[in-house]
Design a protein around this motif. Sequence first.
Motif, PDB file in Angstrom:
ATOM      1  N   LEU A 167       0.843  -1.202   0.000  1.00  0.00           N
ATOM      2  CA  LEU A 167       0.000   0.000   0.000  1.00  0.00           C
ATOM      3  C   LEU A 167       0.876   1.249   0.000  1.00  0.00           C
ATOM      4  CD1 LEU A 167      -2.966   1.051   0.254  1.00  0.00           C
ATOM      5  CD2 LEU A 167      -2.511   1.296   2.700  1.00  0.00           C
ATOM      6  N   SER A 168       0.605   2.150  -0.927  1.00  0.00           N
ATOM      7  CA  SER A 168       1.385   3.395  -0.990  1.00  0.00           C
ATOM      8  C   SER A 168       0.551   4.630  -0.682  1.00  0.00           C
ATOM      9  CB  SER A 168       2.034   3.546  -2.368  1.00  0.00           C
ATOM     10  OG  SER A 168       1.047   3.596  -3.387  1.00  0.00           O
ATOM     11  N   ASP A 169      -0.794   4.557  -0.826  1.00  0.00           N
ATOM     12  CA  ASP A 169      -1.598   5.735  -0.540  1.00  0.00           C
ATOM     13  C   ASP A 169      -3.071   5.373  -0.473  1.00  0.00           C
ATOM     14  OD1 ASP A 169      -2.018   8.436   0.019  1.00  0.00           O
ATOM     15  OD2 ASP A 169      -0.594   9.057  -1.539  1.00  0.00           O
ATOM     16  N   LEU A 170      -3.859   6.279   0.124  1.00  0.00           N
ATOM     17  CA  LEU A 170      -5.321   6.139   0.173  1.00  0.00           C
ATOM     18  C   LEU A 170      -5.949   7.349  -0.507  1.00  0.00           C
ATOM     19  CD1 LEU A 170      -5.926   4.917   3.855  1.00  0.00           C
ATOM     20  CD2 LEU A 170      -5.959   3.535   1.771  1.00  0.00           C
ATOM     21  N   VAL A 171      -6.994   7.108  -1.281  1.00  0.00           N
ATOM     22  CA  VAL A 171      -7.733   8.168  -1.953  1.00  0.00           C
ATOM     23  C   VAL A 171      -8.935   8.540  -1.095  1.00  0.00           C
ATOM     24  CG1 VAL A 171      -8.892   8.875  -4.080  1.00  0.00           C
ATOM     25  CG2 VAL A 171      -7.058   7.171  -4.162  1.00  0.00           C
ATOM     26  N   VAL A 172      -9.129   9.837  -0.833  1.00  0.00           N
ATOM     27  CA  VAL A 172     -10.279  10.272  -0.034  1.00  0.00           C
ATOM     28  C   VAL A 172     -11.072  11.327  -0.790  1.00  0.00           C
ATOM     29  CG1 VAL A 172      -9.189   9.774   2.189  1.00  0.00           C
ATOM     30  CG2 VAL A 172      -8.965  12.038   1.187  1.00  0.00           C
ATOM     31  N   SER A 173     -12.360  11.318  -0.543  1.00  0.00           N
ATOM     32  CA  SER A 173     -13.256  12.345  -1.073  1.00  0.00           C
ATOM     33  C   SER A 173     -13.539  13.340   0.037  1.00  0.00           C
ATOM     34  CB  SER A 173     -14.555  11.705  -1.568  1.00  0.00           C
ATOM     35  OG  SER A 173     -15.524  12.711  -1.832  1.00  0.00           O
ATOM     36  N   VAL A 174     -13.373  14.636  -0.245  1.00  0.00           N
ATOM     37  CA  VAL A 174     -13.580  15.668   0.769  1.00  0.00           C
ATOM     38  C   VAL A 174     -14.863  16.455   0.521  1.00  0.00           C
ATOM     39  CG1 VAL A 174     -11.118  15.895   1.268  1.00  0.00           C
ATOM     40  CG2 VAL A 174     -12.148  17.318  -0.502  1.00  0.00           C
ATOM     41  N   MET A 175     -15.790  15.866  -0.210  1.00  0.00           N
ATOM     42  CA  MET A 175     -17.051  16.550  -0.473  1.00  0.00           C
ATOM     43  C   MET A 175     -17.873  16.728   0.793  1.00  0.00           C
ATOM     44  SD  MET A 175     -18.405  15.066  -4.128  1.00  0.00           S
ATOM     45  CE  MET A 175     -19.812  16.178  -4.086  1.00  0.00           C
ATOM     46  N   ASP A 176     -17.809  15.755   1.692  1.00  0.00           N
ATOM     47  CA  ASP A 176     -18.582  15.802   2.927  1.00  0.00           C
ATOM     48  C   ASP A 176     -17.725  16.326   4.068  1.00  0.00           C
ATOM     49  OD1 ASP A 176     -20.843  14.705   1.655  1.00  0.00           O
ATOM     50  OD2 ASP A 176     -19.995  12.691   1.863  1.00  0.00           O
ATOM     51  N   PRO A 177     -18.347  16.771   5.176  1.00  0.00           N
ATOM     52  CA  PRO A 177     -17.577  17.287   6.312  1.00  0.00           C
ATOM     53  C   PRO A 177     -16.572  16.281   6.860  1.00  0.00           C
ATOM     54  CG  PRO A 177     -19.885  17.878   6.534  1.00  0.00           C
ATOM     55  CD  PRO A 177     -19.803  16.936   5.378  1.00  0.00           C
ATOM     56  N   VAL A 178     -16.905  14.973   6.796  1.00  0.00           N
ATOM     57  CA  VAL A 178     -15.982  13.933   7.226  1.00  0.00           C
ATOM     58  C   VAL A 178     -15.510  13.198   5.981  1.00  0.00           C
ATOM     59  CG1 VAL A 178     -15.617  11.947   8.732  1.00  0.00           C
ATOM     60  CG2 VAL A 178     -17.307  13.685   9.357  1.00  0.00           C
ATOM     61  N   PRO A 179     -14.266  13.394   5.553  1.00  0.00           N
ATOM     62  CA  PRO A 179     -13.784  12.739   4.334  1.00  0.00           C
ATOM     63  C   PRO A 179     -13.854  11.220   4.452  1.00  0.00           C
ATOM     64  CG  PRO A 179     -12.290  14.480   5.005  1.00  0.00           C
ATOM     65  CD  PRO A 179     -13.256  14.292   6.129  1.00  0.00           C
ATOM     66  N   VAL A 180     -14.175  10.558   3.359  1.00  0.00           N
ATOM     67  CA  VAL A 180     -14.285   9.103   3.346  1.00  0.00           C
ATOM     68  C   VAL A 180     -13.282   8.550   2.350  1.00  0.00           C
ATOM     69  CG1 VAL A 180     -16.126   9.164   1.599  1.00  0.00           C
ATOM     70  CG2 VAL A 180     -15.876   7.160   3.080  1.00  0.00           C
ATOM     71  N   VAL A 181     -12.662   7.421   2.716  1.00  0.00           N
ATOM     72  CA  VAL A 181     -11.714   6.755   1.829  1.00  0.00           C
ATOM     73  C   VAL A 181     -12.490   6.078   0.708  1.00  0.00           C
ATOM     74  CG1 VAL A 181      -9.975   4.937   1.636  1.00  0.00           C
ATOM     75  CG2 VAL A 181     -10.015   6.422   3.649  1.00  0.00           C
ATOM     76  N   VAL A 182     -12.132   6.390  -0.541  1.00  0.00           N
ATOM     77  CA  VAL A 182     -12.846   5.840  -1.695  1.00  0.00           C
ATOM     78  C   VAL A 182     -11.956   4.950  -2.561  1.00  0.00           C
ATOM     79  CG1 VAL A 182     -14.493   7.741  -1.793  1.00  0.00           C
ATOM     80  CG2 VAL A 182     -12.346   7.912  -3.073  1.00  0.00           C
ATOM     81  N   GLY A 183     -10.678   4.872  -2.238  1.00  0.00           N
ATOM     82  CA  GLY A 183      -9.803   4.038  -3.040  1.00  0.00           C
ATOM     83  C   GLY A 183      -8.444   3.883  -2.409  1.00  0.00           C
ATOM     84  N   MET A 184      -7.622   3.044  -3.027  1.00  0.00           N
ATOM     85  CA  MET A 184      -6.280   2.812  -2.527  1.00  0.00           C
ATOM     86  C   MET A 184      -5.316   2.686  -3.696  1.00  0.00           C
ATOM     87  SD  MET A 184      -6.562  -1.193  -1.388  1.00  0.00           S
ATOM     88  CE  MET A 184      -4.787  -1.381  -1.333  1.00  0.00           C
ATOM     89  N   VAL A 185      -4.059   2.990  -3.436  1.00  0.00           N
ATOM     90  CA  VAL A 185      -2.999   2.877  -4.432  1.00  0.00           C
ATOM     91  C   VAL A 185      -1.925   1.976  -3.854  1.00  0.00           C
ATOM     92  CG1 VAL A 185      -1.326   4.123  -5.845  1.00  0.00           C
ATOM     93  CG2 VAL A 185      -3.486   5.225  -5.233  1.00  0.00           C
ATOM     94  N   PHE A 186      -1.400   1.042  -4.645  1.00  0.00           N
ATOM     95  CA  PHE A 186      -0.350   0.158  -4.145  1.00  0.00           C
ATOM     96  C   PHE A 186       0.702  -0.079  -5.212  1.00  0.00           C
ATOM     97  CE2 PHE A 186      -3.799  -2.404  -5.824  1.00  0.00           C
ATOM     98  CZ  PHE A 186      -3.178  -3.357  -6.612  1.00  0.00           C
ATOM     99  N   GLY A 187       1.943  -0.289  -4.726  1.00  0.00           N
ATOM    100  CA  GLY A 187       3.039  -0.592  -5.631  1.00  0.00           C
ATOM    101  C   GLY A 187       2.791  -1.915  -6.319  1.00  0.00           C
ATOM    102  N   HIS A 188       3.017  -1.964  -7.621  1.00  0.00           N
ATOM    103  CA  HIS A 188       2.687  -3.155  -8.406  1.00  0.00           C
ATOM    104  C   HIS A 188       3.832  -3.394  -9.388  1.00  0.00           C
ATOM    105  CE1 HIS A 188       0.122  -6.159 -10.268  1.00  0.00           C
ATOM    106  NE2 HIS A 188       0.315  -5.607 -11.463  1.00  0.00           N
ATOM    107  N   GLY A 189       4.770  -4.282  -9.006  1.00  0.00           N
ATOM    108  CA  GLY A 189       5.934  -4.502  -9.841  1.00  0.00           C
ATOM    109  C   GLY A 189       6.779  -3.237  -9.889  1.00  0.00           C
TER     110      GLY A 189
END
Length: 412
Positions: A45-67
């Motif tokens: 895992l290298s990062d998490l994607v969050v949406s900041v549209m709402d007052p409490v941001p929610v994680v909507v995706g992830m990024v990971f090293g792949h080869g």
Amino acid sequence: MAYRFQDQRIGRCGLRPSDSASVPVLSELIGRRVVDDRNLRLGRLSDLVVSVMDPVPVVVGMVFGHGNGVAHAPREAVLDLEGRVIELGAANASPGAVPLRDHELLLRRDVLDAQVFDVSGRALSRVADVRLLRRLDRLYVTGVETGPSGVARRLGLRWLARHLPGDGVPWRDVHLVSGRGHGVMLRPGASGIGRLASSEVADLIGRLSVRKGAEVVRALPPDRAADVLRRTLPSLGGEIVAALEAPDAARILESMPSDDLTAALRHLDPTSRARILESVPSHRVEALRRLLSRPAQTAGGLMNPDVIVLSPSDRPESLISRIGRKPPQLDALLTVFVVDSKGRVVGAIQPRQLIAGNLTPTPMPTVSTDAPFSEVIDRFAVDDILALAVIDDDERLPGAQRRHTIRLGRRR
């Protein structure tokens, strides 16, 4: 053992601890192995994607090293995020960098180590870690850490982190001021800036670079941006105005009082000043040029030409309706200057008289356009007035000095 966090103030964000299960802070998740449902390694895992549209941001995706590259997957594809490894449904992973939408950011890239302004504590610092919380099947960002415990944890000194203070800031009080996060947080509904007073926003941009200060100003409504700029040091206000694109400058300068705008323009080089004046509505340009042609530390150089005048041809009864149709930009300019048939000042109607309905003019002290600023300060110290009449060599009224400009004169 992984570091666990439960935010006692999570109720402020609309989540209840009883409905939630804690998960590691961001630094504890980064670097974990990512496997598929057959336990085959996909990367780390290298990062998490969050949406900041709402007052409490929610994680909507992830990024990971792949080869030798990266891959990304939606949050729904994650089967297990709280074990020693992260289990992912491999069929849902996509190669390449994640395509971010306008309201999304990457926690590690855009938030971790970013400069942050705590809009509740009015303090500027850097993000040491990001606090997360899981509620049912969703993962939320509840705040950031700015204390030494987060730094120690990221260095692998977990035993030390447990004994160091962790200064947590709830997400609702966070404004990112660097990187892509800054741009995302400036979008409507995603920033705490709207809850700050204009003087506090002015204090914030005073701590930022000119470019980032211009971004903050550009994101505000024109009237609010103008109010913020007039509360900054004139030199900084001029630099920020110069950093704005012409359309942005035009909409803000239209709402900015003439004396404040003149004070800011004086600090610019002639080329930048000429470019900005091209953005100013034509009906104001000549007045600004006249102000700029006068020495800075004189009454004429700091006066405001936008005054309310009652001449012998005007009916006093219509004064209130006239002010209501076009109210002045500043309360101090509610002073009505009464002139005779030759345009000479014979008195003034103070704001308190307007409120009481008393339209009888009272004597008004005056200063000449070339009077030194020290004389203006002395006059305001003697007379309990909000605005002071400035007269030219013919005793006519080209403008007024308002009490606010005492602050401008002392800050130069």
